[in-house]
Design a protein around this motif. Structure first.
Motif, mmCIF file in Angstrom:
data_model
loop_
_atom_site.group_PDB
_atom_site.id
_atom_site.type_symbol
_atom_site.label_atom_id
_atom_site.label_comp_id
_atom_site.label_asym_id
_atom_site.label_seq_id
_atom_site.Cartn_x
_atom_site.Cartn_y
_atom_site.Cartn_z
ATOM 1 N N ILE A 191 0.854 -1.192 0.000
ATOM 2 C CA ILE A 191 0.000 0.000 0.000
ATOM 3 C C ILE A 191 0.887 1.238 0.000
ATOM 4 O O ILE A 191 1.833 1.351 0.780
ATOM 5 C CB ILE A 191 -0.967 0.003 1.199
ATOM 6 C CG1 ILE A 191 -1.814 1.273 1.175
ATOM 7 C CG2 ILE A 191 -0.243 -0.159 2.524
ATOM 8 C CD1 ILE A 191 -3.018 1.231 2.072
ATOM 9 N N ILE A 192 0.609 2.124 -0.926
ATOM 10 C CA ILE A 192 1.305 3.397 -1.051
ATOM 11 C C ILE A 192 0.385 4.480 -0.504
ATOM 12 O O ILE A 192 -0.769 4.599 -0.928
ATOM 13 C CB ILE A 192 1.670 3.686 -2.515
ATOM 14 C CG1 ILE A 192 2.574 2.572 -3.057
ATOM 15 C CG2 ILE A 192 2.342 5.037 -2.657
ATOM 16 C CD1 ILE A 192 2.852 2.682 -4.535
ATOM 17 N N VAL A 193 0.882 5.246 0.450
ATOM 18 C CA VAL A 193 0.043 6.194 1.188
ATOM 19 C C VAL A 193 0.559 7.610 0.961
ATOM 20 O O VAL A 193 1.765 7.875 1.068
ATOM 21 C CB VAL A 193 0.041 5.863 2.695
ATOM 22 C CG1 VAL A 193 -0.892 6.812 3.454
ATOM 23 C CG2 VAL A 193 -0.381 4.416 2.925
ATOM 24 N N THR A 194 -0.360 8.504 0.656
ATOM 25 C CA THR A 194 -0.032 9.919 0.521
ATOM 26 C C THR A 194 -1.262 10.736 0.910
ATOM 27 O O THR A 194 -2.300 10.175 1.266
ATOM 28 C CB THR A 194 0.424 10.249 -0.913
ATOM 29 O OG1 THR A 194 0.878 11.610 -0.963
ATOM 30 C CG2 THR A 194 -0.710 10.066 -1.899
ATOM 31 N N ALA B 204 -2.997 9.653 8.507
ATOM 32 C CA ALA B 204 -2.299 8.403 8.810
ATOM 33 C C ALA B 204 -3.249 7.239 8.562
ATOM 34 O O ALA B 204 -4.367 7.225 9.086
ATOM 35 C CB ALA B 204 -1.788 8.380 10.245
ATOM 36 N N TRP B 205 -2.790 6.279 7.773
ATOM 37 C CA TRP B 205 -3.593 5.108 7.412
ATOM 38 C C TRP B 205 -3.235 3.989 8.384
ATOM 39 O O TRP B 205 -2.109 3.477 8.363
ATOM 40 C CB TRP B 205 -3.292 4.701 5.976
ATOM 41 C CG TRP B 205 -4.335 3.853 5.325
ATOM 42 C CD1 TRP B 205 -5.447 4.288 4.673
ATOM 43 C CD2 TRP B 205 -4.344 2.422 5.236
ATOM 44 N NE1 TRP B 205 -6.164 3.216 4.194
ATOM 45 C CE2 TRP B 205 -5.514 2.058 4.521
ATOM 46 C CE3 TRP B 205 -3.503 1.421 5.688
ATOM 47 C CZ2 TRP B 205 -5.841 0.737 4.257
ATOM 48 C CZ3 TRP B 205 -3.818 0.102 5.438
ATOM 49 C CH2 TRP B 205 -4.980 -0.235 4.718
ATOM 50 N N THR C 166 0.771 3.979 8.698
ATOM 51 C CA THR C 166 1.664 4.714 7.804
ATOM 52 C C THR C 166 1.172 6.140 7.656
ATOM 53 O O THR C 166 -0.017 6.370 7.404
ATOM 54 C CB THR C 166 1.725 4.033 6.420
ATOM 55 O OG1 THR C 166 2.116 2.670 6.582
ATOM 56 C CG2 THR C 166 2.718 4.740 5.522
ATOM 57 N N ASP C 167 2.063 7.094 7.808
ATOM 58 C CA ASP C 167 1.697 8.502 7.685
ATOM 59 C C ASP C 167 1.428 8.857 6.225
ATOM 60 O O ASP C 167 2.132 8.401 5.315
ATOM 61 C CB ASP C 167 2.812 9.395 8.223
ATOM 62 C CG ASP C 167 2.926 9.324 9.741
ATOM 63 O OD1 ASP C 167 1.915 8.975 10.382
ATOM 64 O OD2 ASP C 167 4.009 9.603 10.275
ATOM 65 N N ALA C 168 0.401 9.676 6.022
ATOM 66 C CA ALA C 168 0.077 10.211 4.700
ATOM 67 C C ALA C 168 0.502 11.674 4.670
ATOM 68 O O ALA C 168 -0.095 12.510 5.353
ATOM 69 C CB ALA C 168 -1.421 10.057 4.420
ATOM 70 N N ILE C 169 1.537 11.967 3.888
ATOM 71 C CA ILE C 169 2.149 13.291 3.859
ATOM 72 C C ILE C 169 1.988 13.886 2.467
ATOM 73 O O ILE C 169 2.305 13.227 1.468
ATOM 74 C CB ILE C 169 3.640 13.208 4.231
ATOM 75 C CG1 ILE C 169 3.800 12.539 5.604
ATOM 76 C CG2 ILE C 169 4.287 14.586 4.224
ATOM 77 C CD1 ILE C 169 5.233 12.264 5.972
ATOM 78 N N GLN D 179 -8.833 3.815 11.650
ATOM 79 C CA GLN D 179 -9.173 5.233 11.539
ATOM 80 C C GLN D 179 -7.922 6.029 11.209
ATOM 81 O O GLN D 179 -6.796 5.541 11.373
ATOM 82 C CB GLN D 179 -9.784 5.743 12.846
ATOM 83 C CG GLN D 179 -11.174 5.214 13.143
ATOM 84 C CD GLN D 179 -11.709 5.752 14.465
ATOM 85 O OE1 GLN D 179 -11.074 5.600 15.498
ATOM 86 N NE2 GLN D 179 -12.868 6.385 14.431
ATOM 87 N N CYS D 180 -8.130 7.242 10.752
ATOM 88 C CA CYS D 180 -7.010 8.156 10.568
ATOM 89 C C CYS D 180 -6.381 8.417 11.934
ATOM 90 O O CYS D 180 -7.081 8.765 12.885
ATOM 91 C CB CYS D 180 -7.484 9.463 9.932
ATOM 92 S SG CYS D 180 -6.183 10.716 9.783
ATOM 93 N N SER D 181 -5.064 8.239 12.022
ATOM 94 C CA SER D 181 -4.374 8.351 13.306
ATOM 95 C C SER D 181 -3.490 9.593 13.384
ATOM 96 O O SER D 181 -2.505 9.612 14.106
ATOM 97 C CB SER D 181 -3.530 7.087 13.553
ATOM 98 O OG SER D 181 -4.340 5.948 13.624
#
Length: 227
Positions: free
Chosen positions: A151-154, A161-162, A171-174, A194-196
């Protein structure tokens, strides 16, 4: 899914989460042994008379210097092993991209030509009977079980944060940066997260739902979504 008044972790549904739970138990046993030893020594010193032999004893000083180092090694080695395991991504069967917005998620299945959707929380007034309030979404993330998933998170606006606790994923979404992680689900089921990362007024209203299914069900679902 966590239960009310639950004190421990959720049931592990991925190999990484199983390792994290085992390391947690290992660290607690080490802490319990240290606390028991310290309490025993305190009680011993309160009940026994002090002796001059314990004031200037190099052997004791050597022991209480070496023992903490051994304890730290016992904690550091399995911790480093898990950290390296979490960073390993070996030939995933499926790549998923999660984009955080205020306040919903967009998912792209990059292995498919046109499989993209937005995932919004279902309002309480529209929630079907038996579903979880503030956790259910209109479009779930469907993945095949027992398959390596990358999973690629942005993010598109602010920090998100996912996170899925049962899978051991956070994983942080930046904005402007791609972070990636991987996981494998060991059983079918529905996993909630949830978003963390505090991302604004509706931070607590952007849940994450991952549905792990057998490969045949995933192929049927993907064919319906792309048709």
């Amino acid at each position: 899914m966590a239960n009310p008044s639950q004190l421990g972790f959720q049931d592990a549904s991925s190999p990484i989460m199983e390792e994290l739970v085992e390391f947690h138990d290992h660290a607690l046993m080490v802490a319990l042994a240290i606390c028991s030893l310290v309490l025993y020594l305190l009680a011993l010193m309160l009940m026994e008379k002090l002796s001059s032999n314990t004031v200037d004893a190099q052997e004791i000083e050597l022991i209480w210097t070496i023992l903490p180092a051994i304890v730290l090694i016992m904690l550091a080695l399995p911790s480093l092993q898990i950290l390296y395991m979490m960073d390993e991504i070996n030939e995933p069967d499926l790549t998923l991209k999660a984009i955080g917005h205020q306040w919903y998620w967009t998912y792209e299945y990059t292995d498919f030509k046109d499989l993209t959707f937005d995932s919004y929380m279902i309002p309480t007034s529209d929630l079907p009977l038996g579903h979880f309030r503030l956790l259910e979404v209109d479009h779930r993330v469907v993945i095949p079980m027992e398959s390596p998933i990358r999973i690629i998170v942005t993010a598109n606006d602010v920090l998100h944060a996912w996170a899925i606790p049962a899978l051991g994923v956070k994983t942080d979404a930046i904005p402007g940066r791609l972070n990636q992680t991987s996981f494998i689900t060991t059983r079918p089921g529905i996993f909630y997260g949830q978003c963390s990362e505090i991302c604004g007024a509706n931070h607590s209203y952007m849940p994450i739902v991952v549905e792990s299914t057998p490969l045949a069900h995933f192929e049927h679902w993907s064919s319906l979504m792309t048709s």
